[in-house]
Each structure stands twice: as structure tokens, then as C-alpha cells.
Scaffold this motif. Structure first.
Motif, PDB file in Angstrom:
ATOM      1  N   MET A   1       0.847  -1.186   0.000  1.00 42.11           N
ATOM      2  CA  MET A   1       0.000   0.000   0.000  1.00 42.11           C
ATOM      3  C   MET A   1       0.879   1.230   0.000  1.00 42.11           C
ATOM      4  N   PRO A   2       0.571   2.225  -0.834  1.00 40.95           N
ATOM      5  CA  PRO A   2       1.363   3.453  -0.889  1.00 40.95           C
ATOM      6  C   PRO A   2       1.430   4.153   0.467  1.00 40.95           C
ATOM      7  N   ALA A   3       2.584   4.694   0.776  1.00 39.72           N
ATOM      8  CA  ALA A   3       2.779   5.386   2.058  1.00 39.72           C
ATOM      9  C   ALA A   3       1.948   6.662   2.121  1.00 39.72           C
ATOM     10  N   GLY A   4       1.471   6.988   3.310  1.00 34.95           N
ATOM     11  CA  GLY A   4       0.737   8.237   3.511  1.00 34.95           C
ATOM     12  C   GLY A   4      -0.696   8.210   3.042  1.00 34.95           C
ATOM     13  N   SER A   5      -1.248   7.040   2.808  1.00 30.52           N
ATOM     14  CA  SER A   5      -2.626   6.989   2.315  1.00 30.52           C
ATOM     15  C   SER A   5      -3.608   6.806   3.474  1.00 30.52           C
ATOM     16  N   ASN A   6      -4.862   7.057   3.185  1.00 31.45           N
ATOM     17  CA  ASN A   6      -5.887   6.949   4.218  1.00 31.45           C
ATOM     18  C   ASN A   6      -6.662   5.634   4.063  1.00 31.45           C
ATOM     19  N   LYS A   7      -7.632   5.415   4.922  1.00 35.17           N
ATOM     20  CA  LYS A   7      -8.407   4.163   4.921  1.00 35.17           C
ATOM     21  C   LYS A   7      -9.146   3.948   3.599  1.00 35.17           C
ATOM     22  N   LYS A   8      -9.659   5.033   3.025  1.00 32.19           N
ATOM     23  CA  LYS A   8     -10.376   4.914   1.760  1.00 32.19           C
ATOM     24  C   LYS A   8      -9.444   4.389   0.672  1.00 32.19           C
ATOM     25  N   ARG A   9      -8.246   4.931   0.603  1.00 39.80           N
ATOM     26  CA  ARG A   9      -7.283   4.488  -0.415  1.00 39.80           C
ATOM     27  C   ARG A   9      -6.814   3.062  -0.145  1.00 39.80           C
ATOM     28  N   ARG A  11      -8.704   0.682   1.158  1.00 40.97           N
ATOM     29  CA  ARG A  11      -9.797  -0.160   0.655  1.00 40.97           C
ATOM     30  C   ARG A  11      -9.778  -0.213  -0.866  1.00 40.97           C
ATOM     31  N   GLN A  12      -9.532   0.934  -1.489  1.00 43.82           N
ATOM     32  CA  GLN A  12      -9.471   1.000  -2.943  1.00 43.82           C
ATOM     33  C   GLN A  12      -8.347   0.114  -3.472  1.00 43.82           C
ATOM     34  N   TYR A  13      -7.184   0.160  -2.829  1.00 41.77           N
ATOM     35  CA  TYR A  13      -6.039  -0.649  -3.207  1.00 41.77           C
ATOM     36  C   TYR A  13      -6.392  -2.132  -3.144  1.00 41.77           C
ATOM     37  N   GLU A  14      -6.990  -2.567  -2.038  1.00 37.53           N
ATOM     38  CA  GLU A  14      -7.347  -3.977  -1.868  1.00 37.53           C
ATOM     39  C   GLU A  14      -8.380  -4.411  -2.907  1.00 37.53           C
ATOM     40  N   HIS A  15      -9.348  -3.558  -3.186  1.00 39.21           N
ATOM     41  CA  HIS A  15     -10.384  -3.882  -4.175  1.00 39.21           C
ATOM     42  C   HIS A  15      -9.770  -4.048  -5.564  1.00 39.21           C
ATOM     43  N   ILE A  16      -8.905  -3.131  -5.962  1.00 41.55           N
ATOM     44  CA  ILE A  16      -8.273  -3.196  -7.286  1.00 41.55           C
ATOM     45  C   ILE A  16      -7.375  -4.416  -7.377  1.00 41.55           C
ATOM     46  N   LYS A  17      -6.619  -4.679  -6.309  1.00 40.19           N
ATOM     47  CA  LYS A  17      -5.721  -5.838  -6.295  1.00 40.19           C
ATOM     48  C   LYS A  17      -6.530  -7.138  -6.417  1.00 40.19           C
ATOM     49  N   ALA A  20      -7.810  -7.592  -9.964  1.00 35.24           N
ATOM     50  CA  ALA A  20      -6.748  -8.015 -10.879  1.00 35.24           C
ATOM     51  C   ALA A  20      -6.409  -9.493 -10.670  1.00 35.24           C
ATOM     52  N   LEU A  21      -6.404  -9.940  -9.419  1.00 37.50           N
ATOM     53  CA  LEU A  21      -6.147 -11.359  -9.139  1.00 37.50           C
ATOM     54  C   LEU A  21      -7.256 -12.230  -9.722  1.00 37.50           C
ATOM     55  N   ASP A  22      -8.506 -11.763  -9.635  1.00 34.54           N
ATOM     56  CA  ASP A  22      -9.636 -12.502 -10.202  1.00 34.54           C
ATOM     57  C   ASP A  22      -9.533 -12.615 -11.718  1.00 34.54           C
ATOM     58  N   ARG A  23      -8.911 -11.609 -12.355  1.00 36.62           N
ATOM     59  CA  ARG A  23      -8.725 -11.640 -13.806  1.00 36.62           C
ATOM     60  C   ARG A  23      -7.556 -12.523 -14.218  1.00 36.62           C
ATOM     61  N   GLY A  24      -6.803 -13.038 -13.237  1.00 36.44           N
ATOM     62  CA  GLY A  24      -5.710 -13.955 -13.552  1.00 36.44           C
ATOM     63  C   GLY A  24      -4.328 -13.320 -13.537  1.00 36.44           C
ATOM     64  N   GLU A  25      -4.216 -12.085 -13.082  1.00 37.35           N
ATOM     65  CA  GLU A  25      -2.902 -11.448 -12.981  1.00 37.35           C
ATOM     66  C   GLU A  25      -2.112 -12.092 -11.845  1.00 37.35           C
ATOM     67  N   SER A  26      -0.786 -12.058 -11.944  1.00 34.14           N
ATOM     68  CA  SER A  26       0.046 -12.561 -10.846  1.00 34.14           C
ATOM     69  C   SER A  26      -0.090 -11.611  -9.656  1.00 34.14           C
ATOM     70  N   ARG A  27       0.254 -12.084  -8.469  1.00 37.49           N
ATOM     71  CA  ARG A  27       0.141 -11.253  -7.263  1.00 37.49           C
ATOM     72  C   ARG A  27       0.987  -9.982  -7.409  1.00 37.49           C
ATOM     73  N   LYS A  28       2.207 -10.122  -7.920  1.00 38.40           N
ATOM     74  CA  LYS A  28       3.099  -8.966  -8.069  1.00 38.40           C
ATOM     75  C   LYS A  28       2.500  -7.941  -9.035  1.00 38.40           C
ATOM     76  N   ALA A  30      -0.689  -7.638  -9.874  1.00 42.01           N
ATOM     77  CA  ALA A  30      -1.925  -7.092  -9.283  1.00 42.01           C
ATOM     78  C   ALA A  30      -1.592  -5.984  -8.294  1.00 42.01           C
ATOM     79  N   GLU A  31      -0.548  -6.189  -7.479  1.00 40.19           N
ATOM     80  CA  GLU A  31      -0.144  -5.154  -6.521  1.00 40.19           C
ATOM     81  C   GLU A  31       0.371  -3.913  -7.236  1.00 40.19           C
ATOM     82  N   GLU A  32       1.094  -4.109  -8.344  1.00 45.88           N
ATOM     83  CA  GLU A  32       1.600  -2.969  -9.115  1.00 45.88           C
ATOM     84  C   GLU A  32       0.457  -2.161  -9.719  1.00 45.88           C
ATOM     85  N   ILE A  33      -0.512  -2.858 -10.309  1.00 43.54           N
ATOM     86  CA  ILE A  33      -1.664  -2.176 -10.914  1.00 43.54           C
ATOM     87  C   ILE A  33      -2.413  -1.378  -9.849  1.00 43.54           C
ATOM     88  N   ALA A  34      -2.652  -2.008  -8.706  1.00 41.89           N
ATOM     89  CA  ALA A  34      -3.390  -1.346  -7.632  1.00 41.89           C
ATOM     90  C   ALA A  34      -2.636  -0.126  -7.106  1.00 41.89           C
TER      91      ALA A  34
END
Length: 107
Positions: A1-9, A11-17, A20-28, A30-34
Motif C-alpha cells: 500500500m502506498p505510504a501516507g494513504s488513508n483508509k479509503k485508499r 480499501r481501494q487498493y485492496e479492491h483493485i488488487k 486483478a487477481l480474479d482476472r488472472g494477474e500474478s500477485r506482483k 496485481a499489486e503494481e496495478i493497484a
């Protein structure tokens, strides 16, 4: 998770990640995209200390909806190509047009 972010961001990061994992992206990947998406949203909403011009001026990811993913529409913007060329230290980039930048980057 990017440094200095709030709870909303966070949650957004986890949702996007997770999406991406559901679409078949690798964990690494998916984390980069998020992380990239959340960082861009933070920049566009004035939540980050530094931000690139392309992050601030570009259309938000929520509105874009994949318009420029892969080579759809016209592919990446000139600013996106220029920033990538700058990061790769490609010489003569300031005199190149969009097509020349894409060619130099191997797109």
C-alpha cells in the motif's frame, strides 16, 4: 500500500488488487496495478506531495474504464510515452513525436 494513504485508499487498493487477481494477474502484477491506480487517484485529488504532469492532467481511471489499456483507442498518450522515455533515459526524446517515441520504446 502506498505510504501516507488513508483508509479509503487502502480499501481501494485492496479492491483493485483483488479484481486483478480474479482476472488472472500474478500477485506482483496485481499489486503494481493497484498501487499505480491508487497513487494516480491520490495525485489527482491533491493527496500526494509530488505528482507527475501526466498523473494530474490525465483522465481519472474511474472515467477512462480501460480506454487506453493495451493498444486500444490510440494507445498511450504522448505524455505517458515521454515520461517512459525519460525514465529509460532515451536521448533525443524532446525532439520526437508520439510515433517516434513509441518506436524508440518498442511499443
Amino acid at each position: 500500500m502506498p505510504a501516507g494513504s488513508n483508509k479509503k485508499r487502502e480499501r481501494q487498493y485492496e479492491h483493485i488488487k483483488d479484481s486483478a487477481l480474479d482476472r488472472g494477474e500474478s500477485r506482483k502484477r496485481a499489486e503494481e496495478i493497484a498501487a499505480r491506480t491508487v497513487n494516480k487517484e491520490r495525485a489527482q485529488h491533491g493527496e500526494s506531495k509530488t505528482a507527475s504532469r501526466s498523473s494530474i492532467d490525465d483522465m481519472p481511471a474511474s472515467r477512462r474504464g480501460g480506454q487506453r489499456s493495451h493498444s486500444g483507442a490510440q494507445g498511450p498518450t504522448f505524455d505517458q510515452l515521454y515520461n517512459e522515455a525519460r525514465q529509460r533515459n532515451i536521448h533525443g526524446r524532446s525532439k520526437m513525436n508520439k510515433q517516434q517515441l513509441a518506436s524508440a520504446l518498442g511499443h
